[in-house]
Design an enzyme around this catalytic site. Sequence first.
Site, mmCIF file in Angstrom:
data_model
loop_
_atom_site.group_PDB
_atom_site.id
_atom_site.type_symbol
_atom_site.label_atom_id
_atom_site.label_comp_id
_atom_site.label_asym_id
_atom_site.label_seq_id
_atom_site.Cartn_x
_atom_site.Cartn_y
_atom_site.Cartn_z
ATOM 1 N N HIS A 102 -3.158 15.277 18.416
ATOM 2 C CA HIS A 102 -2.736 14.745 19.723
ATOM 3 C C HIS A 102 -3.304 15.228 21.106
ATOM 4 O O HIS A 102 -3.379 13.948 22.160
ATOM 5 C CB HIS A 102 -1.209 15.282 19.888
ATOM 6 C CG HIS A 102 0.124 14.026 20.794
ATOM 7 N ND1 HIS A 102 -0.361 12.788 20.853
ATOM 8 C CD2 HIS A 102 0.585 14.496 20.964
ATOM 9 C CE1 HIS A 102 0.749 12.576 21.520
ATOM 10 N NE2 HIS A 102 1.697 13.342 21.838
ATOM 11 N N ASP A 104 -3.688 10.471 25.380
ATOM 12 C CA ASP A 104 -2.907 9.725 23.588
ATOM 13 C C ASP A 104 -1.388 9.601 24.056
ATOM 14 O O ASP A 104 -0.626 10.461 23.660
ATOM 15 C CB ASP A 104 -2.691 10.940 22.272
ATOM 16 C CG ASP A 104 -2.869 10.567 20.947
ATOM 17 O OD1 ASP A 104 -3.073 8.809 21.354
ATOM 18 O OD2 ASP A 104 -2.214 11.107 20.044
ATOM 19 N N SER A 125 0.496 11.540 26.290
ATOM 20 C CA SER A 125 2.055 11.403 25.834
ATOM 21 C C SER A 125 3.069 10.682 26.182
ATOM 22 O O SER A 125 2.575 9.641 26.907
ATOM 23 C CB SER A 125 2.520 12.723 24.779
ATOM 24 O OG SER A 125 3.105 12.603 23.791
#
Length: 496
Positions: A273, A191, A167
């Site tokens: 995610h 991601d 992330s």
Amino acid sequence: MRTPIPVLGLWGVYCCLAAGGLRAQGRSLDEAHSSREVISAASMPPVKFNLRTSKDPEHEGCYLPFGHNQPLEDCDFNMTAKTFFIIHGWTMSGILENWLYKLVSALQTREKEANVVVVNWLPLAHQLYTHAVNNTRVVGHSVARMLDWLQEQGEFSLGNVHLIGYSLGAHVAGYAGNFAKGTVGRITGLDPAGPLFEGVGVDQRLSPDDADFVDVLHTYTARSLGVSIGIQMPVGHIDIYPNGGDFQPGCGLNDFIGSIAFGTIAEGVKCEHERAVHLFVDSLVNQDKPSFAFQCTDSNRFKKGICLSCRKNRCNSIGYNAKKMRHKRNSKMYLKTRAGMPFRVYHYQMKIHIFSYKSKDNIEPAFYVTLYGTNADSQMLPLEIVERIELNATNTFLVYTEEDLGDLLKIRLTWEGTAESWYTTWTKFLSGYSTSEQELNVRRIRVKSGETQRKLTFCVEDFENNSITRGQELWFHKCRDGWRVKNETSPTAVLP
Ligand SMILES: *[C@@H]1O[C@H](CO)[C@@H](O)[C@H](O)[C@H]1NC(C)=O
Ligand SMILES: *[C@@H]1O[C@H](CO)[C@@H](O)[C@H](O)[C@H]1NC(C)=O
Ligand SMILES: *[C@@H]1O[C@H](CO)[C@@H](O)[C@H](O)[C@H]1NC(C)=O
Ligand SMILES: *[C@@H]1O[C@H](CO)[C@@H](O)[C@H](O)[C@H]1NC(C)=O
Ligand SMILES: *[C@@H]1O[C@H](CO)[C@@H](O)[C@H](O)[C@H]1NC(C)=O
């Protein structure tokens, strides 16, 4: 074990960004980036480097003595081994989440001698999302300085460094690679965060310039109310979009209109995610079950089964086992996966020439194939119509199985016989067609396996009868290896 707090955290990002929270802060995207300042050396940011010396998450590990007069050897740091830095993302809970310990353990299992370092920047990540974004640059600097310091300590080589960022952590890794003296061996972006990074320049986000090899897994790039949690644009040498990169099987978000319950969406968002991390862990621990991704210009073409080629490095293993592809840049790759570990599936391209002698209107046959192999038989696999069926033309479809079927022996093509909808019956009536005119002819099915790259041709069982209508089936037997079109039967002999 999972606390509800991280879930709430993700929900926070989801709801507040979606609700235009970024704009509400009164700052545009550009302002947010230009305001990123480097913290002065005097105020060392609270970033800790924890060498994981045990698989036990409760274990303290050893903090790398950066800036202290303590020998690095005290930490059992192996200067010549591979070194992984795991960089977490934005957090609202302020604690390290479960996925991180799973990743640590998987790396330790796979690379026994490697140094696995957790970059803990929780105090800087436990902020409003916009502030945490601002901090990625600062933390990237800290990581870069750690790398520079390690290089000063002895035989440490940047080429042995693999930064793994999830992330926001992916962009931290990008900054670290950019700021370090020399070139980092590899960065894996799991991601990478989208909000405030989508569309910005290469020096403000993870990019292929940040390491010798940058590979990225994009698992949650579905745009919802104007934002995508994961970055949609390709930012690495290779960018892999499992299941199209938008919705992941087993996360239950693709039908979230029906399950609007708060908890369900929050968990779904986290599931989508975080799937990138679990795909990476899978690649570490299930080395014997590698998942392959295939280069394709877009997701729709992949769904049509057009892109299952391995020629000229067009396919690659995903995750840890990915082969270095430095000559490529932003190469988009796709694959299907299972809903859980091991994620691997077997992809097949089906090329079917569909003849139509009677029907002239748009037909959307509900075709299914059942594959019979030496190891197992598949279920009835739908032939998804991505755009439309072309009549008197070759149509390509993608199907995939969770099981290894072995060598394919025969194929059954079924046209599901569900009752016609009121609408289609009515339009047919109006246009003067009857159901009996919905007849198609198929003589051959050409199959290519993505995993083995083997091509086979299957011929209809009874060449005299190659027509199929709703509710019927046709059988195809393997008639040759490869797709070479020989004239063993003259085309006129098989016309109905
Ligand atoms: C350090 O790593 C190198 C390279 O992986 C390995 O050959 C060596 O045995 C390791 N040393 C120790 C003390 O584990
Ligand atoms: C960004 O970080 C710098 C340094 O920490 C700080 O001075 C600045 O105010 C921050 N900007 C925002 C918008 O948070
Ligand atoms: C397909 O080809 C056949 C034979 O050439 C022709 O009769 C038929 O009308 C064609 N169908 C369509 C939909 O073009
Ligand atoms: C052709 O095959 C279908 C399905 O197997 C069958 O229902 C039909 O009777 C067959 N027609 C001829 C002419 O053999
Ligand atoms: C295919 O047909 C052509 C012309 O009908 C003929 O010249 C040729 O030898 C045939 N090829 C094979 C492999 O049978």
